[in-house]
Scaffold this motif. Structure first.
Motif: not given
Lengths: 158, 108
Positions: A38-44, A67-70, A49-50
């Protein structure tokens, strides 16, 4: 220290929506089905991320920064061995681009800033084709591939 | 349907050579690929077009240059569908043979 960098570009066309594909990358319970991790993060942006193995041990195999999320079009993360997480120079970079293409989505995974000839470069060049092929299969047919399978059953993938 | 395109693209020595060249060094320009191909630039462009159409080669524009990258994802699909299945059959045959032979030894 500057060494030669290398880039890999992987493309797959998937019959699914951008949102479904984006979720399959960023939601650990979905990624577990086809990636074994699983890719675990709060995605901010700026968060860690792990990449966590989906078993009892929950080993973190890769770590990096968002780095960037859209959503659901683009995600850029850095990528490193967890032991080298604090050394940002050692991070490579992974970009996911999701573009609608007829009734499909063209998913491009660009892995760059990789140290040429490194174990990581060799590992990811074996890993990405398998993971993307498994993702496509999972989203289109609900049948993921065994990403840990080996033809000769002599070793277990990390 | 996608598999047909992949097999067709692979069914030509020049196109396989282009894939080999990209495997050796990824992200080459058309000019760099042409330098290793014994044919006209126009023919190389056509072969690359077929490889792109089969999604075996992807391109990225960097400034004025267009870089070509090997995209092995369709090969993985073929491997899963057309190679691993038969490999497993072969391995299980070997396994049966081994069990049978070792079983005989025990009886001696």
């Amino acid at each position: 220290m500057s060494s030669e960098k290398t880039t890999f570009v992987y493309v797959t066309y998937i019959r699914a929506t951008q949102q479904k594909i984006f979720d399959a990358i960023t939601r650990p319970e979905i990624a577990a089905r086809y990636w074994g991790h699983g890719n675990v993060s709060d995605w901010k942006v700026g968060s860690r991320w792990e990449h966590v193995r989906d078993n009892e041990e929950k080993k973190v195999n890769i770590a990096g920064d968002v780095i960037e999320i859209d959503p659901p079009k683009r995600l850029v993360i850095s990528w490193s061995d967890p032991s080298e997480y604090d050394n940002r120079d050692k991070h490579s970079r992974v970009t996911f681009d999701l573009v609608p293409y007829e009734d499909m989505v063209r998913l491009t995974v660009t892995h760059d800033e990789l140290e040429a000839g490194s174990g990581m470069a060799s590992g990811i060049s074996k890993g990405w084709p398998l993971v993307l092929s498994s993702l496509k299969s999972y989203l289109e047919t609900d049948e993921p591939m065994d990403v840990f399978a080996n033809p000769c059953a002599t070793e277990t993938a990390a | 349907m996608d598999d047909d395109k992949t097999f067709k693209a692979l069914g030509d020595p020049s196109r396989r050579k282009i894939l080999d060249l990209l495997c050796e060094k990824n992200g080459r320009t058309l000019g760099q690929l042409c330098a290793h191909m014994d044919m006209k630039r126009q023919s190389v462009t056509q072969h690359i077009g077929l490889l792109e159409d089969a999604n075996l080669v992807s391109t990225v524009k960097r400034g004025r240059e267009k870089l070509h990258f090997l995209n092995p994802v369709p090969l993985q699909t073929i491997y899963e569908r057309w190679i691993r299945k038969f490999e497993q059959q072969r391995l299980s045959l070997l396994h049966e043979l081994k069990t049978e032979l070792e079983g005989d030894q025990d009886e001696q």
